[in-house]
Scaffold this motif. Sequence first.
Motif, short mmCIF file in Angstrom:
data_model
loop_
_atom_site.label_atom_id
_atom_site.label_comp_id
_atom_site.label_asym_id
_atom_site.label_seq_id
_atom_site.Cartn_x
_atom_site.Cartn_y
_atom_site.Cartn_z
N PHE A 162 -12.10 -9.87 5.09
CA PHE A 162 -11.99 -11.29 5.43
C PHE A 162 -13.23 -11.70 6.23
N VAL A 163 -13.15 -11.74 7.56
CA VAL A 163 -14.28 -12.22 8.36
C VAL A 163 -14.45 -11.32 9.59
N PRO A 164 -15.55 -10.54 9.66
CA PRO A 164 -15.71 -9.63 10.80
C PRO A 164 -15.81 -10.32 12.15
N GLY A 165 -16.44 -11.52 12.17
CA GLY A 165 -16.62 -12.23 13.44
C GLY A 165 -15.31 -12.60 14.11
N LEU A 166 -14.19 -12.56 13.37
CA LEU A 166 -12.88 -12.87 13.96
C LEU A 166 -12.35 -11.70 14.79
N ARG A 167 -12.88 -10.49 14.55
CA ARG A 167 -12.38 -9.30 15.26
C ARG A 167 -10.87 -9.18 15.15
N MET A 168 -10.37 -8.98 13.97
CA MET A 168 -8.93 -8.84 13.78
C MET A 168 -8.63 -7.54 13.04
N GLY A 169 -7.76 -6.77 13.65
CA GLY A 169 -7.27 -5.56 13.04
C GLY A 169 -5.84 -5.35 13.49
N PHE A 170 -5.27 -4.23 13.14
CA PHE A 170 -3.88 -3.97 13.56
C PHE A 170 -3.63 -2.48 13.56
N LEU A 171 -2.56 -2.09 14.24
CA LEU A 171 -2.06 -0.74 14.06
C LEU A 171 -0.60 -0.81 13.67
N ALA A 172 -0.18 0.19 12.91
CA ALA A 172 1.23 0.43 12.63
C ALA A 172 1.47 1.85 13.12
N CYS A 173 2.69 2.15 13.53
CA CYS A 173 2.91 3.50 14.07
C CYS A 173 4.36 3.92 13.94
N SER A 174 4.59 5.21 14.18
CA SER A 174 5.95 5.71 14.16
C SER A 174 6.66 5.27 15.44
N GLU A 175 7.98 5.36 15.39
CA GLU A 175 8.81 4.67 16.37
C GLU A 175 8.55 5.06 17.82
N GLU A 176 8.31 6.35 18.07
CA GLU A 176 8.19 6.80 19.45
C GLU A 176 6.88 6.37 20.12
N LEU A 177 5.96 5.79 19.32
CA LEU A 177 4.64 5.46 19.87
C LEU A 177 4.45 3.98 20.18
N ILE A 178 5.29 3.12 19.65
CA ILE A 178 4.99 1.68 19.76
C ILE A 178 5.06 1.19 21.21
N ARG A 188 0.83 -1.22 0.00
CA ARG A 188 0.00 0.00 0.00
C ARG A 188 0.86 1.26 0.00
N GLY A 189 2.19 1.07 0.06
CA GLY A 189 3.07 2.24 0.03
C GLY A 189 3.50 2.72 1.41
N LEU A 190 3.16 1.94 2.43
CA LEU A 190 3.53 2.34 3.80
C LEU A 190 4.61 1.38 4.31
N CYS A 191 5.77 1.94 4.60
CA CYS A 191 6.89 1.13 5.04
C CYS A 191 6.92 1.07 6.56
N CYS A 192 6.68 -0.11 7.13
CA CYS A 192 6.66 -0.24 8.59
C CYS A 192 7.11 -1.64 8.97
N PRO A 193 8.20 -1.76 9.73
CA PRO A 193 8.68 -3.09 10.10
C PRO A 193 7.74 -3.77 11.10
N PRO A 194 7.79 -5.10 11.19
CA PRO A 194 6.93 -5.84 12.12
C PRO A 194 7.04 -5.35 13.56
N GLU A 195 8.17 -4.79 13.93
CA GLU A 195 8.39 -4.32 15.31
C GLU A 195 7.51 -3.13 15.66
N ARG A 196 6.97 -2.47 14.64
CA ARG A 196 6.09 -1.33 14.92
C ARG A 196 4.66 -1.63 14.51
N ILE A 197 4.32 -2.92 14.55
CA ILE A 197 2.95 -3.35 14.26
C ILE A 197 2.39 -4.05 15.48
N LEU A 198 1.13 -3.74 15.79
CA LEU A 198 0.46 -4.32 16.95
C LEU A 198 -0.83 -4.95 16.44
N VAL A 199 -1.01 -6.25 16.69
CA VAL A 199 -2.24 -6.92 16.28
C VAL A 199 -3.34 -6.57 17.28
N LEU A 200 -4.51 -6.21 16.78
CA LEU A 200 -5.59 -5.72 17.64
C LEU A 200 -6.83 -6.59 17.53
#
Lengths: 379, 379
Positions: free
Chosen positions: A226-242, A73-85
């Motif tokens: 995909f499937v709403p009943g699974l309740r799966m989302g995520f956030l990605a963020c800049s370094e100072e916020l993770i 999608r054009g957004l560069c973010c390593p796995p270390e700054r991703i939080l599964v929600l």
Amino acid sequence: MKFASRIARLHASPVREILRAATGRQVVSLAGGLPDPDTFPQLAGLESQRSQYGLTEGDLDLRQEISALLAKRGLCCPPERILVLNGSQQGLDLAAKLLVEEGTSVLCESPTYVAALQVFSLFGAQLEGMAIGPEGSSRQDLTESFRRCDPAMAYVIPSFQNPTGALWSEDAREALASELDHRTECVLLEDDPYGELWWGQAPPAPVASRLRKAPWIYLGSFSKSFVPGLRMGFLACSEELITPLERLKQASDLHSNRLAQGWVLSDLCDPNREERLADLRARYRFKCDVFAESLKRHFPNAQFRKPSGGLFFWANLVPGRDLRDIAHLALEAGVAFLPGEHCFPSAPDLGWARLNFSHASVEDADRALGVLAGICRSR
Amino acid sequence: MKFASRIARLHASPVREILRAATGRQVVSLAGGLPDPDTFPQLAGLESQRSQYGLTEGDLDLRQEISALLAKRGLCCPPERILVLNGSQQGLDLAAKLLVEEGTSVLCESPTYVAALQVFSLFGAQLEGMAIGPEGSSRQDLTESFRRCDPAMAYVIPSFQNPTGALWSEDAREALASELDHRTECVLLEDDPYGELWWGQAPPAPVASRLRKAPWIYLGSFSKSFVPGLRMGFLACSEELITPLERLKQASDLHSNRLAQGWVLSDLCDPNREERLADLRARYRFKCDVFAESLKRHFPNAQFRKPSGGLFFWANLVPGRDLRDIAHLALEAGVAFLPGEHCFPSAPDLGWARLNFSHASVEDADRALGVLAGICRSR
């Protein structure tokens, strides 16, 4: 950037810190409260290693795939700054906990997503709306809005906005990014639940990807694609916020469901995923087209714009007509819709309705619009 | 009872209210943002009707089974006052949002569950500890603690307390209930994640079941008795609390994962569930017995009490010895444990350790305790 004062009282979990220090080493842990894995029943679709308590941030393999998805999608973010929600709604809760306390100025589109207003208000936000057109906010409106309220957080849904369906253009995204980069106190909260639900053209790269200095949080969802009943989302963020966001997640619910994480991972790795999404887009394009025809037929004077993605029509059904009494009568007659007034951070416009076209069958939707039109005519 | 001031700003979701009004009637809904169910991939173990967005409060069939489970524990609570959670940790977050703001007095056992302290502190609680013995708090300690701090919330874990393993007696539970019923401002928050992990005798009925007037929230978990990776827990509460708690859940993450709800439901309906739990208890009793032997052998002077349920030993390993430097050395040597200091709301006692016996194999646990003893001797 200014965190809410509660963040000064946010401590890391000592258990999780101890276990983190032990990662990758042979450690016998008497630290956590982990059950004996031999007691876990086998569940279909749940690999046994995902039965145990997991990482607050989410399983690494899933975060790696999300990172790859974002790169596309054009957004560069390593796995270390991703939080599964637990759904992207949880990202709104975490962002509010991080940034919002009584009187915090929050800038958002007017109208915007109802449940975001709900969370921000709960934490005491002073909500400020900025007008948006079909291609987002103009550079002048943006600058004026920021100047007026000097927000601590700017909340936007640039792709197929809820409720208006607006798709922020390249220009509007650049303008917002530039405004944010010229400030030091404002965090971007970019909500992108519909980014994969496009027909025609994929949306431009996220606003977050255009920032050079400003802190940001980007929210994604698997509920729509995909499937709403699974309740799966995520956030990605800049370094100072993770780090604070991860601790807030930990305090909220330790971590997200791992069975659902496994299913989302397998979908993201599925070579047929793009094909599945193409089918989904074709189906929604069709429903959207038919819905637009129905709307024109039943409400010949309605003001609306056919969206090119997302889930909603935003329509001024009978210009000049206050819709507040209609919702109740419609429900009596078997039709539910969202009166637009709820979507405004302040000063609601009372003539608009948010109408979902994805859920009902085209026949039911047409009938429902006919019922609505009948009510509007008769009162 | 006094809600946190933020609750005055907590509004119901208009979409959910509209859909609730439509429950049980033939309504075509254009109100929500629901995807087309025909787009959902089939997932093993997920009935198709649980793929869609669900109710904030949780699926009714599951809440009915939880209500029946609670009745067996002596707590009478209809499904309408049960909220399915993303793990019982989420109940701590919701209770804190409901009741705690800067300076709110919260009474808890000293020591208590670390992650509860984390959440309460985040929201600004003034934490007050009350001493507990192996059978809970004495009537005198209780009365004095309540008088001293006049709490807005009393947080207790009466069955196999974390970290001490204490099992509140009938008397202690009655005393707490009576103290609460003589107050008007205090909400009981009863946390019961280990209630099914007993050997010997099942715990007495919950404190919540003994209240006549005082408001209460009771938290349960399926992480210990079923599968932690599913992140499934629930709360039950007195009548005046369910509406704000449900709205807080809604604002936090809309609702809990329905795939996991389906699995927990099928476990609760499984005629072999009691047999499975009996096996689990026998296994934990064995691990607990062996752990106690290991502890005695490696730490002949240790003060501890063998628990009759739960997941932890609470031990003063070498009386007089401050354990703070040991945790780091132990980790270097491949052993993780939780230094007890983290479990105290204030004035930590530095000689205690929380040791989990359920996770590691009996051989690994014995080896780990040997390593710990070696470090304590050598320093």
